[in-house]
Design a protein around this motif. Structure first.
Motif, PDB file in Angstrom:
ATOM      1  N   GLU A  34      -0.615  -6.815  -4.980  1.00 21.48           N
ATOM      2  CA  GLU A  34      -1.691  -5.953  -5.454  1.00 21.48           C
ATOM      3  C   GLU A  34      -2.452  -5.350  -4.282  1.00 21.48           C
ATOM      4  O   GLU A  34      -2.822  -4.171  -4.308  1.00 21.48           O
ATOM      5  CB  GLU A  34      -2.637  -6.743  -6.346  1.00 21.48           C
ATOM      6  CG  GLU A  34      -2.004  -7.236  -7.654  1.00 21.48           C
ATOM      7  CD  GLU A  34      -2.946  -8.134  -8.431  1.00 21.48           C
ATOM      8  OE1 GLU A  34      -3.930  -8.606  -7.827  1.00 21.48           O
ATOM      9  OE2 GLU A  34      -2.700  -8.367  -9.624  1.00 21.48           O
ATOM     10  N   VAL A  35      -2.705  -6.158  -3.266  1.00 24.04           N
ATOM     11  CA  VAL A  35      -3.397  -5.648  -2.081  1.00 24.04           C
ATOM     12  C   VAL A  35      -2.557  -4.567  -1.404  1.00 24.04           C
ATOM     13  O   VAL A  35      -3.081  -3.524  -0.983  1.00 24.04           O
ATOM     14  CB  VAL A  35      -3.697  -6.797  -1.097  1.00 24.04           C
ATOM     15  CG1 VAL A  35      -4.310  -6.250   0.186  1.00 24.04           C
ATOM     16  CG2 VAL A  35      -4.638  -7.814  -1.738  1.00 24.04           C
ATOM     17  N   LEU A  36      -1.245  -4.784  -1.310  1.00 22.19           N
ATOM     18  CA  LEU A  36      -0.369  -3.807  -0.673  1.00 22.19           C
ATOM     19  C   LEU A  36      -0.365  -2.500  -1.442  1.00 22.19           C
ATOM     20  O   LEU A  36      -0.453  -1.411  -0.848  1.00 22.19           O
ATOM     21  CB  LEU A  36       1.052  -4.373  -0.580  1.00 22.19           C
ATOM     22  CG  LEU A  36       2.048  -3.572   0.273  1.00 22.19           C
ATOM     23  CD1 LEU A  36       1.599  -3.554   1.720  1.00 22.19           C
ATOM     24  CD2 LEU A  36       3.445  -4.171   0.159  1.00 22.19           C
ATOM     25  N   ALA A  37      -0.287  -2.578  -2.771  1.00 28.96           N
ATOM     26  CA  ALA A  37      -0.272  -1.362  -3.581  1.00 28.96           C
ATOM     27  C   ALA A  37      -1.591  -0.606  -3.475  1.00 28.96           C
ATOM     28  O   ALA A  37      -1.618   0.628  -3.497  1.00 28.96           O
ATOM     29  CB  ALA A  37       0.028  -1.712  -5.033  1.00 28.96           C
ATOM     30  N   ALA A  38      -2.685  -1.344  -3.384  1.00 29.47           N
ATOM     31  CA  ALA A  38      -4.004  -0.711  -3.335  1.00 29.47           C
ATOM     32  C   ALA A  38      -4.481  -0.437  -1.918  1.00 29.47           C
ATOM     33  O   ALA A  38      -5.574   0.113  -1.741  1.00 29.47           O
ATOM     34  CB  ALA A  38      -5.029  -1.611  -4.042  1.00 29.47           C
TER      35      ALA A  38
ATOM     36  N   PRO B 243      -3.944   1.732   0.648  1.00 33.58           N
ATOM     37  CA  PRO B 243      -4.483   3.030   1.086  1.00 33.58           C
ATOM     38  C   PRO B 243      -5.868   3.323   0.515  1.00 33.58           C
ATOM     39  O   PRO B 243      -6.749   3.812   1.226  1.00 33.58           O
ATOM     40  CB  PRO B 243      -3.430   4.026   0.580  1.00 33.58           C
ATOM     41  CG  PRO B 243      -2.172   3.239   0.484  1.00 33.58           C
ATOM     42  CD  PRO B 243      -2.612   1.865   0.051  1.00 33.58           C
ATOM     43  N   LYS B 244      -6.060   3.010  -0.769  1.00 32.94           N
ATOM     44  CA  LYS B 244      -7.381   3.246  -1.359  1.00 32.94           C
ATOM     45  C   LYS B 244      -8.413   2.289  -0.789  1.00 32.94           C
ATOM     46  O   LYS B 244      -9.563   2.673  -0.538  1.00 32.94           O
ATOM     47  CB  LYS B 244      -7.302   3.092  -2.877  1.00 32.94           C
ATOM     48  CG  LYS B 244      -8.609   3.447  -3.580  1.00 32.94           C
ATOM     49  CD  LYS B 244      -8.471   3.434  -5.086  1.00 32.94           C
ATOM     50  CE  LYS B 244      -9.766   3.836  -5.766  1.00 32.94           C
ATOM     51  NZ  LYS B 244      -9.637   3.838  -7.251  1.00 32.94           N
ATOM     52  N   LEU B 245      -8.012   1.044  -0.566  1.00 35.63           N
ATOM     53  CA  LEU B 245      -8.946   0.078   0.017  1.00 35.63           C
ATOM     54  C   LEU B 245      -9.408   0.512   1.393  1.00 35.63           C
ATOM     55  O   LEU B 245     -10.569   0.318   1.758  1.00 35.63           O
ATOM     56  CB  LEU B 245      -8.288  -1.301   0.091  1.00 35.63           C
ATOM     57  CG  LEU B 245      -8.087  -2.042  -1.236  1.00 35.63           C
ATOM     58  CD1 LEU B 245      -7.306  -3.326  -1.007  1.00 35.63           C
ATOM     59  CD2 LEU B 245      -9.423  -2.342  -1.894  1.00 35.63           C
TER      60      LEU B 245
END
Length: 513
Positions: free
Chosen positions: A397-401, A403-405
């Motif tokens: 989940e962290v990897l998918a998010a 760029p936005k993070l």
């Protein structure tokens, strides 16, 4: 009769064995041979050198396969040392080195694919002349294979650059001038520089600056102290409505000479220092941080090494980027959603007991609500939300998010932790499980009286609780501090109307796994 091959210049002698065709002569041409270039290219896309071996170029294929195996061995070695990988991923220089390595590996794989394709085309000179349509189809197939080859490297480079951007902006460098006072600093062998050897203490602030607000109020104030040897984290919640919090020696304490304390609510101190009297906190580029950190140190008796400040919109965006957060609500709670100037409705409703999935704005409202409950319930709900978010977030989940993070963190987070310290902090944490003990310094347990209905802290008692929780013995000895941070049954931010005894408080929430 087979046409002679054209060898590279200077190919005579022993070196020519790497370029000589090893395909057995006399192989009958067939229509299947037209498909061999794409098959060979695809094999070398999957495993560099496999296409060359498929075509019969054993020495060339073996050489490429050796390089491939070496790369796999290096990757496997890094994978077996997750702490080493984590250290690399938080160092800007290491990220640049990984970017160069990624580019080099991409070039190697592209060369392997194109080389296999051209070798197959060269060996097919005896096959019937390809039609124009076949040539266009083969070229399109090669482009597709090259795209498949480059895609993972492009993705890796993108994430690498995002991480580099985050580290060089948010963790831009140490800011020594926010500290409230000069103190001795101890550097350990692993690169940690702290006021107390073997202990890292960070001031965590959540601010509500935004449209329609004058200044920034730090409604969320916590101090997290990490003991390197045991992996224990002591998390101290500072009530926003506490008054007469002591200030360290200096112009600010002299200005409030009657009590040498900040007479107003603690959550107003940051804005006071930033907007009203920054001159009381000289030699500091962050007077608000210096003011709150100094007051926290005087209150807790614990020196602070670093700070992190997050605004509320940043919190909303982080929760939304990670897909929300689930909390186990214990008490019915009336909340009003504040969209902080963003478009959308602002509903008010009741959250009933049980597991609840919250989005960013709802999680913020759940953490901030105090209209029908107490500040101390709110402090515990804030810790529940943070704990649940940390426990529920998976690496994928962290990897998918990510760029936005990165965009959110760049916009919403300020900290003095330099990127050069992050590897030492990660190594200090290591693979040992993190044990968190929390306490909120709430009345009536931790106050000595009231001023205009707001609690005045009992500083000696608070510092005694901090010493118990930060001593090495506290790792095995349970603290007498209320772990829920609820010192009484106060229903508002003010003093209780009567002096009657309090009942055992009911937790506002529990962390959902």
């Amino acid at each position: 009769m087979r046409e002679p091959e054209v060898r590279p210049k200077g190919s005579g002698g022993a070196g020519s064995i790497w370029w000589d065709s090893e395909e057995p002569p006399g192989r009958r041409p067939s229509r299947d041979r037209r498909r061999r270039p794409l098959v060979a290219a695809l094999l070398s896309c999957l495993v560099p050198g496999a296409g060359q071996l498929y075509l019969g170029y054993r020495r060339r294929g073996a050489a490429m396969l050796v390089v491939t195996l070496l790369c796999v061995a290096v990757a496997a070695g890094l994978w077996s040392e997750p702490t080493a990988v984590s250290r690399m991923l938080v160092q800007p220089r290491s990220l640049l080195a990984l970017l160069v390595a990624d580019l080099g590996l991409l070039v190697f794989r592209v060369v392997a694919v194109v080389d296999a394709y051209l070798l197959a085309r060269r060996d097919d000179v005896r096959a019937p002349a390809p039609t124009s349509g076949w040539r266009k189809g083969a070229a399109a197939g090669l482009v597709v294979i090259l795209t498949l080859t480059a895609a993972p490297h492009a993705a890796a480079a993108f994430y690498d650059l995002q991480a580099y951007d985050l580290l060089t902006s948010v963790f831009a460098g140490e800011d020594p001038l926010w500290h409230a006072r000069d103190r001795d600093r101890h550097q350990t062998g692993d690169g940690l520089v702290t006021a107390i050897p073997g202990r890292v203490t960070v001031l965590l602030l959540g601010g509500d600056a935004g449209p329609g607000r004058q200044g920034r109020r730090t409604d969320t104030m916590m101090v997290a102290s990490f003991e390197v040897a045991t992996g224990k984290v002591a998390l101290f919640g500072l009530p926003r409505n506490m008054v007469q919090v002591p200030l360290p020696d200096g112009p600010a304490a002299d200005y409030f000479s009657e009590c040498r304390c900040f007479p107003r609510l603690l959550n107003e101190l940051y804005a006071f220092a930033e907007d009203e009297r920054p001159d009381l906190f000289p030699n500091s580029r962050r007077p608000g941080i210096a003011a709150v950190a100094g007051a926290a140190e005087e209150l807790l008796g614990l020196p602070i090494d670093h700070y992190a400040l997050v605004d509320l919109l940043g919190f909303v965006d982080v929760v939304d980027a990670l897909g929300g957060v689930t909390v186990n609500n214990v008490k019915p709670l009336h909340i009003e959603v504040d969209r902080l100037g963003r478009e959308g409705s602002q509903p008010a409703y009741e959250i009933q007991p049980g597991l609840k999935r919250l989005n960013g704005f709802t999680a913020l409202a759940y953490s901030r609500s105090r209209e029908t409950t107490s500040d101390y319930d709110r402090m515990q709900r804030q810790r529940c939300v943070i704990g649940s978010l940390a426990r529920q977030t998976q690496p994928a989940e962290v990897l998918a998010a990510f760029p936005k993070l990165v965009r959110v963190l760049k916009r919403s987070v300020a900290t003095d932790i330099p990127a050069s310290r992050l590897p030492a902090l990660i190594e200090a944490a290591g693979d040992q499980p993190i044990k968190v003990a929390t306490v909120g310094f709430t009345p009536p347990t931790y106050n000595i009286g009231w001023s205009s209905g707001y609690p005045i802290p009992n500083v000696p008692k608070i510092q005694s609780a901090v010493r118990r929780m930060t001593s090495q013995a506290a790792a095995t000895t349970p603290t007498t501090a209320n772990p829920d941070g609820l010192g009484g049954t106060t229903a508002t931010t003010r003093a209780p109307a009567t002096g009657g005894g309090s009942t055992k408080p009911k937790p506002a929430c529990t962390t959902a796994s």
